[in-house]
Design an enzyme around this catalytic site. Sequence first.
Site, PDB file in Angstrom:
ATOM      1  N   VAL A 171      52.406  81.069  29.770  1.00 33.16           N
ATOM      2  CA  VAL A 171      51.991  80.326  28.185  1.00 33.16           C
ATOM      3  C   VAL A 171      51.155  79.084  28.268  1.00 33.16           C
ATOM      4  CG1 VAL A 171      52.664  80.979  25.705  1.00 33.16           C
ATOM      5  CG2 VAL A 171      53.978  82.596  27.720  1.00 33.16           C
ATOM      6  N   LEU A 181      52.223  74.950  28.235  1.00 33.51           N
ATOM      7  CA  LEU A 181      53.648  75.296  27.299  1.00 33.51           C
ATOM      8  C   LEU A 181      54.509  74.382  28.379  1.00 33.51           C
ATOM      9  CD1 LEU A 181      54.273  77.617  24.803  1.00 33.51           C
ATOM     10  CD2 LEU A 181      52.224  74.956  24.733  1.00 33.51           C
ATOM     11  N   GLY A 200      56.372  79.371  26.036  1.00 33.45           N
ATOM     12  CA  GLY A 200      56.987  79.508  26.924  1.00 33.45           C
ATOM     13  C   GLY A 200      58.023  80.911  27.512  1.00 33.45           C
ATOM     14  N   HIS A 201      59.282  80.565  27.131  1.00 30.84           N
ATOM     15  CA  HIS A 201      60.853  80.388  27.027  1.00 30.84           C
ATOM     16  C   HIS A 201      61.283  82.065  26.186  1.00 30.84           C
ATOM     17  CE1 HIS A 201      60.775  76.315  28.060  1.00 30.84           C
ATOM     18  NE2 HIS A 201      61.645  76.385  29.231  1.00 30.84           N
ATOM     19  N   LYS A 228      54.653  79.777  35.540  1.00 34.31           N
ATOM     20  CA  LYS A 228      54.465  78.235  35.262  1.00 34.31           C
ATOM     21  C   LYS A 228      54.771  77.234  36.739  1.00 34.31           C
ATOM     22  CE  LYS A 228      54.410  73.959  33.014  1.00 34.31           C
ATOM     23  NZ  LYS A 228      55.162  73.685  33.464  1.00 34.31           N
TER      24      LYS A 228
HETATM   25  P1  AMP Z   1      62.665  75.364  32.024  1.00 34.17           P
HETATM   26  O1  AMP Z   1      63.557  75.389  31.219  1.00 34.17           O
HETATM   27  O2  AMP Z   1      61.696  74.168  32.329  1.00 34.17           O
HETATM   28  O3  AMP Z   1      63.200  75.384  33.554  1.00 34.17           O
HETATM   29  O4  AMP Z   1      62.383  76.898  32.783  1.00 34.17           O
HETATM   30  C1  AMP Z   1      62.794  77.791  32.374  1.00 34.17           C
HETATM   31  C2  AMP Z   1      62.088  79.118  33.081  1.00 34.17           C
HETATM   32  O5  AMP Z   1      60.911  79.404  31.933  1.00 34.17           O
HETATM   33  C3  AMP Z   1      61.279  78.732  34.202  1.00 34.17           C
HETATM   34  O6  AMP Z   1      61.265  80.097  34.807  1.00 34.17           O
HETATM   35  C4  AMP Z   1      59.480  78.692  34.233  1.00 34.17           C
HETATM   36  O7  AMP Z   1      59.184  79.068  35.019  1.00 34.17           O
HETATM   37  C5  AMP Z   1      59.674  79.427  32.531  1.00 34.17           C
HETATM   38  N1  AMP Z   1      58.243  78.428  31.766  1.00 34.17           N
HETATM   39  C6  AMP Z   1      58.016  77.501  31.205  1.00 34.17           C
HETATM   40  N2  AMP Z   1      57.237  77.267  30.962  1.00 34.17           N
HETATM   41  C7  AMP Z   1      56.333  78.256  31.121  1.00 34.17           C
HETATM   42  C8  AMP Z   1      54.934  78.407  30.541  1.00 34.17           C
HETATM   43  N3  AMP Z   1      54.384  77.580  29.427  1.00 34.17           N
HETATM   44  N4  AMP Z   1      55.178  80.402  30.367  1.00 34.17           N
HETATM   45  C9  AMP Z   1      55.918  80.840  31.215  1.00 34.17           C
HETATM   46  N5  AMP Z   1      56.663  80.544  31.820  1.00 34.17           N
HETATM   47  C10 AMP Z   1      56.887  79.265  31.259  1.00 34.17           C
END
Ligand code: AMP
Length: 302
Positions: A198, A206, A57-58, A171
């Site tokens: 994703v 994810l 996803g990231h 997400k």
């Molecule tokens: P985090 O590391 O959880 O703070 O997420 C960092 C970025 O990745 C944020 O903008 C989240 O929305 C995005 N993100 C996390 N999981 C997903 C996913 N499965 N699909 C799309 N973006 C994601």
Amino acid sequence: MNEPTATHGGRVNVLTTPDVIDTIAGLRATLAEAGERDSGGRPRLVLVPTMGALHAGHLALVRRARELGDIVVVSIFVNPLQFGAGEDLSTYPRTLGEDVAALATVGVDVVFAPTRQVMYPHGPGSTRVTAGNVGTLYEGAARPGHFDGMLTVVCKLINIVGPDVVVFGQKDAQQVFLVEAMLADLDFRPVIEVVPIVREEGGLALSSRNRNLVEEQRAAARALSAGLAAAASVAGRGAAAAEEAARALIDAQPLVKLDYLVVVDPQTFLPVAADHHGPARMLVAALVGSTRLIDNAALDLN
Ligand code: AMP
């Protein structure tokens, strides 16, 4: 710093494999140097804020960033300000080596991985960006102060990096809404780019927290995305029918403890009226064991 070897969008990309930088001065010096070495005028800078423990996803966000700009900066910082007492700050997965290796495969220029001391040298500080009413709902109700902490660190990261574009994932739909509001309300320069969710095969969105799930929990957690899909398929019959369809699937899973399930108006992020027509978004949050999971989907309430 690497020699120019790759091109993106017709411009020379002055950086190829990530430089991992942990100080603000170091980051600014690196970006200034990169700007000077880019012969095509001021390079377009894209920031992807993350908390690390990166997954596909990231990487989708990073790939989009790569398409949008000349220099891609990924920040990795587990921001204590957005974790409440009793939340998983101390156990949140930290996998910097693996993260950098993954980012090297998708063409990131700079990884900004500051320590807590670099970001908050005198402790958390007293200034906060406040998210307002919507910041107290849904995730904000379950996690008081979470969105103020998130907006404050996003504000700091934008000031540190100086991007033209910031990339976020759909997400975290409430996060996207609040960041968009902050950028508009406070006249920030960068524009936001939002990347679709994703999912793994089977539908589970994810998340870095999925690694806490044992197989039985992971299977049960699929009820969230299945519930959203069921809701979307009956959305033409209205918000109540959509909620009922989602709830039926989620409630059938004893391992999934629903926190909230709500249909919001994308313009206001407030719950829709029973007779609402048009675009809407269903938000869901649940605990699976001690792991908090969120998901969302667009609904067409027509
Ligand atoms: P985090 O590391 O959880 O703070 O997420 C960092 C970025 O990745 C944020 O903008 C989240 O929305 C995005 N993100 C996390 N999981 C997903 C996913 N499965 N699909 C799309 N973006 C994601």
